[in-house]
Design an enzyme around this catalytic site. Structure first.
Site, mmCIF file in Angstrom:
data_model
loop_
_atom_site.group_PDB
_atom_site.id
_atom_site.type_symbol
_atom_site.label_atom_id
_atom_site.label_comp_id
_atom_site.label_asym_id
_atom_site.label_seq_id
_atom_site.Cartn_x
_atom_site.Cartn_y
_atom_site.Cartn_z
ATOM 1 N N ARG A 73 -11.340 -11.980 5.664
ATOM 2 C CA ARG A 73 -10.105 -12.599 5.181
ATOM 3 C C ARG A 73 -10.397 -13.863 4.374
ATOM 4 N NH1 ARG A 73 -5.686 -10.044 7.825
ATOM 5 N NH2 ARG A 73 -6.081 -9.444 9.978
ATOM 6 N N ASP A 112 0.863 -1.187 0.000
ATOM 7 C CA ASP A 112 0.000 0.000 0.000
ATOM 8 C C ASP A 112 0.898 1.234 0.000
ATOM 9 O OD1 ASP A 112 -1.847 1.977 0.538
ATOM 10 O OD2 ASP A 112 -3.043 0.766 1.884
HETATM 11 C C1 PRP Z 1 -1.233 -4.841 5.654
HETATM 12 C C2 PRP Z 1 -0.727 -5.744 4.539
HETATM 13 C C3 PRP Z 1 0.725 -5.380 4.434
HETATM 14 C C4 PRP Z 1 0.746 -3.928 4.862
HETATM 15 C C5 PRP Z 1 0.869 -3.060 3.666
HETATM 16 O O1 PRP Z 1 -1.044 -5.483 6.856
HETATM 17 O O2 PRP Z 1 -0.910 -7.095 4.850
HETATM 18 O O3 PRP Z 1 1.526 -6.156 5.273
HETATM 19 O O4 PRP Z 1 -0.475 -3.654 5.549
HETATM 20 O O5 PRP Z 1 0.742 -1.713 3.984
HETATM 21 P P1 PRP Z 1 1.872 -0.625 3.667
HETATM 22 O O6 PRP Z 1 2.429 -0.885 2.308
HETATM 23 O O7 PRP Z 1 1.096 0.674 3.739
HETATM 24 O O8 PRP Z 1 2.909 -0.689 4.745
HETATM 25 P P2 PRP Z 1 -1.756 -5.070 8.214
HETATM 26 O O9 PRP Z 1 -0.819 -4.204 8.996
HETATM 27 O O10 PRP Z 1 -3.124 -4.526 7.911
HETATM 28 O O11 PRP Z 1 -1.872 -6.416 9.032
HETATM 29 P P3 PRP Z 1 -2.629 -7.790 8.669
HETATM 30 O O12 PRP Z 1 -1.932 -8.351 7.461
HETATM 31 O O13 PRP Z 1 -2.430 -8.626 9.891
HETATM 32 O O14 PRP Z 1 -4.074 -7.485 8.397
#
Ligand code: PRP
Length: 190
Positions: free
Chosen positions: A174, A112
């Site tokens: 999920r 992201d």
């Molecule tokens: C999400 C996704 C990535 C990260 C990407 O994880 O799984 O690891 O965010 O975001 P970024 O590029 O903005 O850093 P999240 O922290 O939501 O945890 P999860 O996978 O446990 O839901």
């Protein structure tokens, strides 16, 4: 599509279908296998929890095309419970073993802002991996705040909040087999 499931009524539209994910996973696994044809083995590092589905599918596909794989998991946190990146990365679960000299492939569900990955790649390199590459199923190009080289990308998607295939909203959705966008009223009632 999704008839008979509890979540079907909450999905506004599907962004990436189950069939598209399956075909793309095969394609990515073939590319990785070709690029690492000379490697003895690959160490897949899945980033929990979002990568759970993609990790299982890419590992199985690599089992058909690639060198032997081993799997490890890390859990880091960047989001909290909302829908936007905070920029704060915390290790919730570290690697269980030494990765010195290993060919590491980070398996991510989504890039992201890129903050999580940027931090993770530095961390894995500091632990003396022979190489560190990334395979991400989804990438939001518009949202990239930090340029991270993602060698293998499944789909570039618009900068919208998506759920499914490992991705959650407040820990729900999920288990969807596809990636989709929630109806606005779902946020309103949470
Ligand atoms: C999400 C996704 C990535 C990260 C990407 O994880 O799984 O690891 O965010 O975001 P970024 O590029 O903005 O850093 P999240 O922290 O939501 O945890 P999860 O996978 O446990 O839901």
């Amino acid at each position: 599509m999704a008839e008979g499931t509890w979540y079907a009524g909450d999905i506004d539209r599907v962004i990436v279908t189950e069939d598209q994910i399956r075909a793309k996973t095969e394609e990515l696994a073939k590319q990785i296998a070709a690029d690492y044809a000379d490697a003895d083995s690959l160490l897949l590092v899945g980033v929990l929890k979002g990568a759970l589905m993609f990790m299982a599918d890419i590992a199985r596909a690599l089992g058909r095309y690639g060198p032997p794989v081993e799997v490890e998991f890390m859990a880091v946190s960047s989001y909290g419970q909302g829908t936007t990146s905070s920029g704060v990365v915390r290790i919730l679960k570290d690697l269980d073993r030494d990765i010195t000299g290993r060919h590491v492939i980070v398996v991510e569900d989504i890039v992201d802002s890129g903050l999580t990955l940027s931090w993770l790649m530095k961390y894995l390199r500091s632990r003396s991996a022979a190489s560190v590459d990334v395979v991400a199923l989804l990438r939001k190009p518009d949202a990239v705040k930090v340029q991270v080289p993602v060698r293998y990308v499944g789909f570039d998607i618009p900068s919208e909040f998506v759920v499914g295939y490992g991705l959650d909203f407040d820990e729900r959705y999920r288990e969807l087999p596809y990636v989709g966008v929630l109806k606005p009223e779902v946020y309103a009632r949470s």
